[in-house]
Design an enzyme around this catalytic site. Structure first.
Site, PDB file in Angstrom:
ATOM      1  N   MET A   1       0.834  -1.202   0.000  1.00 56.71           N
ATOM      2  CA  MET A   1       0.000   0.000   0.000  1.00 56.71           C
ATOM      3  C   MET A   1       0.872   1.256   0.000  1.00 56.71           C
ATOM      4  SD  MET A   1      -3.451  -0.863   2.033  1.00 56.71           S
ATOM      5  CE  MET A   1      -2.879  -0.530   3.680  1.00 56.71           C
TER       6      MET A   1
ATOM      7  N   ALA B   1       3.963   3.993   0.985  1.00 56.64           N
ATOM      8  CA  ALA B   1       4.620   4.487   2.206  1.00 56.64           C
ATOM      9  C   ALA B   1       5.705   3.482   2.602  1.00 56.64           C
ATOM     10  CB  ALA B   1       3.624   4.711   3.345  1.00 56.64           C
ATOM     11  N   LEU B   2       6.553   3.202   1.642  1.00 61.11           N
ATOM     12  CA  LEU B   2       7.465   2.052   1.758  1.00 61.11           C
ATOM     13  C   LEU B   2       8.578   2.287   2.777  1.00 61.11           C
ATOM     14  CD1 LEU B   2       7.785   1.032  -2.010  1.00 61.11           C
ATOM     15  CD2 LEU B   2       6.104   0.300  -0.301  1.00 61.11           C
TER      16      LEU B   2
ATOM     17  N   HIS C   1       9.213  -3.411   3.334  1.00 58.64           N
ATOM     18  CA  HIS C   1       8.800  -3.605   1.938  1.00 58.64           C
ATOM     19  C   HIS C   1      10.009  -3.816   1.021  1.00 58.64           C
ATOM     20  CE1 HIS C   1       5.522  -0.788   3.485  1.00 58.64           C
ATOM     21  NE2 HIS C   1       4.819  -1.833   3.098  1.00 58.64           N
TER      22      HIS C   1
HETATM   23  P1  AMP Z   1       1.454  -3.001   3.515  1.00 55.37           P
HETATM   24  O1  AMP Z   1       1.975  -1.949   2.598  1.00 55.37           O
HETATM   25  O2  AMP Z   1       1.530  -2.634   4.962  1.00 55.37           O
HETATM   26  O3  AMP Z   1       0.116  -3.543   3.077  1.00 55.37           O
HETATM   27  O4  AMP Z   1       2.472  -4.226   3.391  1.00 55.37           O
HETATM   28  C1  AMP Z   1       2.793  -4.786   2.136  1.00 55.37           C
HETATM   29  C2  AMP Z   1       3.551  -6.080   2.346  1.00 55.37           C
HETATM   30  O5  AMP Z   1       4.749  -5.800   3.057  1.00 55.37           O
HETATM   31  C3  AMP Z   1       2.759  -7.096   3.179  1.00 55.37           C
HETATM   32  O6  AMP Z   1       2.997  -8.399   2.664  1.00 55.37           O
HETATM   33  C4  AMP Z   1       3.355  -6.921   4.542  1.00 55.37           C
HETATM   34  O7  AMP Z   1       3.262  -8.073   5.356  1.00 55.37           O
HETATM   35  C5  AMP Z   1       4.801  -6.633   4.196  1.00 55.37           C
HETATM   36  N1  AMP Z   1       5.434  -5.929   5.308  1.00 55.37           N
HETATM   37  C6  AMP Z   1       5.036  -4.778   5.906  1.00 55.37           C
HETATM   38  N2  AMP Z   1       5.828  -4.482   6.955  1.00 55.37           N
HETATM   39  C7  AMP Z   1       6.753  -5.488   7.020  1.00 55.37           C
HETATM   40  C8  AMP Z   1       7.848  -5.771   7.893  1.00 55.37           C
HETATM   41  N3  AMP Z   1       8.158  -4.969   8.908  1.00 55.37           N
HETATM   42  N4  AMP Z   1       8.567  -6.881   7.663  1.00 55.37           N
HETATM   43  C9  AMP Z   1       8.270  -7.718   6.636  1.00 55.37           C
HETATM   44  N5  AMP Z   1       7.248  -7.505   5.784  1.00 55.37           N
HETATM   45  C10 AMP Z   1       6.501  -6.405   5.967  1.00 55.37           C
END
Ligand code: AMP
Length: 284
Positions: A36, A38-39, A43
């Site tokens: 989503m 805001a990397l 990510h």
């Molecule tokens: P999001 O943008 O929060 O929806 O996350 C996108 C992907 O990145 C999802 O598969 C999350 O589980 C993964 N992700 C987010 N934060 C972390 C983290 N700290 N460590 C590993 N994977 C992450």
């Protein structure tokens, strides 16, 4: 297709399919990292791992409205596409799929994927809309891209199992790869929502991981789950968290644990610190 940061950025499913078809003609494997935006390093580690697996890597950047309930942070969720593109390029990603909401949910959209099994309980008790939105958008992304592999973080452990279940049940021909949680040096799991924390809350936030770590130790030392979870709840309360859940579950199915010692175990927690809801989990 634009090429900011030297990276192809496609905004429609049609363009994404053309890009992937060109790679396929060259016999290249394809990986997908759904995000989503805001990397952060959580990510970019997934993107790097996907590239290291030898695939052309598409990173999707889409703040998915259907996984937010009214009153949640859809409108205020951090968005910074230019910064995201630079991070994706630096991490070794090959292309970005960044659709508008109307591309993913055209006028009259009326379909959703409901997952049972691992989607039951935990997050669903507090965000009943959540996995329906996640499963629907992930299915759409997988069908649009048809990657060989798609990468998900263990940070969102229940989500990872929900996606695995859905992909198996719908026979989507993609391998779902889980990646270990990336943490700050003080143990806090990286999350786009950590940006919401005040300096005082940020100082307290690592307690979440510390409590999981001592609960895992307690279980390994043969303490009963009930006493370990009670102590964990107390510690989080005292630190100023409002706990949604702190639970010990079967790591493969997320079923409640019947018999410690004979099952793979996972501790999962969700707790609010001020206005910010944090989740984390740990293998026992
Ligand atoms: P999001 O943008 O929060 O929806 O996350 C996108 C992907 O990145 C999802 O598969 C999350 O589980 C993964 N992700 C987010 N934060 C972390 C983290 N700290 N460590 C590993 N994977 C992450």
């Amino acid at each position: 297709m634009s090429t900011a940061s030297g990276l192809p950025v496609v905004r429609t499913v049609r363009e994404l399919r053309l890009l992937v078809a060109a790679w396929r003609r060259d016999d290249l494997g394809v990986g997908l990292v759904p995000t989503m935006g805001a990397l952060h390093a959580g990510h970019t580690t997934l993107i790097g791992a996907a590239a290291a697996a030898g695939d052309r890597v598409v990173t999707s950047v889409f703040v998915n409205p259907t996984q937010f309930a009214p009153g949640e942070d859809f409108k205020t969720y951090p968005r910074d596409e230019a910064a995201d593109l630079a991070k994706i390029a630096a991490a070794g990603g090959h292309a970005v799929f960044a659709p508008e909401v109307g591309e993913m949910y055209p006028e009259g959209f009326a379909t959703a994927i409901a997952v049972g099994g691992p989607a039951e309980g935990l997050e669903t008790d507090f965000r009943p809309h959540f996995f329906r939105g996640v499963a629907t958008v992930v299915a759409k992304l997988l069908i649009a891209c048809l990657p060989d592999r798609a990468w998900f973080g263990e940070k969102d452990y229940q989500q990872l199992l929900v996606v695995r279940r859905m992909v198996a049940d719908l026979a989507i021909p993609t391998e779902i790869v889980g990646h270990a949680t990336i943490r700050e040096p003080d143990g806090l799991a990286m999350s786009s929502r950590n940006a919401y924390l005040s300096p005082e809350e940020r100082a307290v936030a690592p307690r979440l991981h510390q409590v999981l770590a001592s609960a895992a130790e307690g279980i390994r030392a043969q303490l009963t789950p009930a006493e370990v979870l009670l102590a964990g709840n107390r510690a989080l309360d005292e630190a100023g968290f409002k706990v949604d859940y702190l639970e010990l579950r079967n790591a493969r199915t997320l079923a409640p644990v019947a018999d410690v010692g004979s099952e793979p175990l996972r501790l999962l927690v969700a707790a609010r610190l001020g206005k910010t809801r944090l989740i984390d989990n740990l293998a026992v």
